[in-house]
Each structure stands twice: as C-alpha cells, then as structure tokens.
Design a protein around this motif. Structure first.
Motif: not given
Length: 206
Positions: A2-3, A8-10, A17-20
């Motif tokens: 969650t951290a 990533a969102i902020e 675009d991103y993926v983790f």
C-alpha cells in the motif's frame, strides 16, 4: 504494498503510465516499478540525482505513515560507495560469461600492474576523500553530543563513534577487481611448489 501504491500514484499518477509488481519469492521482498518515459503532456521523464533522492524520501515517508521504520539515507552516508550490480551485468554473469565492461577493467588493471603503476582515477580519489569527510563529520557530531551532558546524547555519541569506526574502507569496483587479482596470484603461488623443493623431496626418497 500500500505504501508503494500510494507513492506511485502521487509521483506518477495522471502524468505517466506505469506498472509495478511485487516479488515475495525472494529472501528480500521487493517491488519493481516500470514507468513510461513519455508523459501525457508529451514530455519525457528525465530524472536527476536530486529527483531520485526525493523519490526515496517520499517512499520512506509513506512507509513511516504505515508504521514501518524507514529512512532514505544515501549510500555514502552508510559507508557504501559501490552501486548495486546492474541487472544486465548480473544476467550475463549468471550465464557463466564475463561481462565485457568487467573484462576490460581487468585487462586494464593487469596492464597497470605489469607496468608497475597503481594510479587512482580522479573519481576514486574523490570517493576516498568524500568518505573520509563523512567519517570526520560523524566524529564531530559525536563530540558535540558528548559535550551536552545529556545521558541520551552521550549514548547516541557512543553509537555514532562506533558506527564511524566500523565503516569499511571505501572499495570501488576497480578496487574489488584489483584485490581479486592479487588474491588469485597469491593462491596460485601458494599452490605451486618450487623446483628446489621438488628436487629435495626426490633426494629424500632416495
């Protein structure tokens, strides 16, 4: 997790675009993040060292908000000077091959040794001076804490002095390769008996 999602969102949300993906099948659980460099506004992501430090601090802050003790200290403040091995280099080594960059570095070190040279590169001298300055800074801070008279400060001063004393000498990749070469030659010499000893052994048998 969650951290990391919050980080990533902020940091990239609404802009790139991103993926983790989270890896839990490892001794040290970790998360890989891939970000598309071309942003929604048409500009490319081009992070500097300062940006990377800010991102680490941001992520550490998200961890602390969730009860996880974390600090984003630079490697040099922890007594580390070498970067983590690049994934591509590690993959090549795992295939049983020697990475080209490492082979060239070894050849350069051998050439210097044969010529009787052992000169420091400018960045190696800078690294040593910087690490020496960091150790001195820890000792100065320890001295300031000792003079406060507060038992808690005195205990922290002891920890600082111990940490500074236990910091290993800075070792660059070239230092490591040079040390491995010397160790290899030393072991080879220890395994190779001299001819005189061989003759002596034969005489003893007779």
């Amino acid at each position: 997790m969650t951290a990391f999602r919050a980080f990533a969102i902020e940091t990239f949300g609404g802009r790139h675009d991103y993926v983790f993906v989270q890896h839990l099948d490892d001794e040290h659980p970790h998360v890989h993040l891939t970000v598309r460099s071309l942003g929604y506004d048409g500009r490319r992501l081009n992070p500097r060292k300062g940006d990377l430090a800010t991102w680490r601090e941001h992520f550490a802050g998200e961890l602390r908000l969730r009860g996880v003790e974390a600090e984003a200290t630079p490697r040099r403040a922890r007594g580390k000077v070498r970067k983590a091995e690049h994934g591509v280099v590690r993959t090549i080594r795992n295939r049983g091959e020697q990475p080209r960059v490492e082979r060239l570095a070894r050849e350069e070190i051998v050439s210097e040794a044969r010529a009787g040279k052992n000169s420091l590169r400018p960045w190696e001298a800078k690294t040593r001076n910087r690490q020496a300055a960091i150790r001195d800074s820890y000792r100065i801070q320890a001295g300031d804490l000792e003079r406060s008279g507060d038992p808690a400060d005195n205990e922290l001063a002891k920890q600082l002095r111990r940490f500074a004393a236990e910091m290993t000498a800075p070792e660059t990749k070239r230092d490591q390769l040079r040390r491995e070469l010397i160790d290899s030659l030393t072991r080879r010499g220890a395994r190779t008996p001299s001819r005189g000893k061989e003759r002596g052994g034969a005489d003893d048998d007779r």
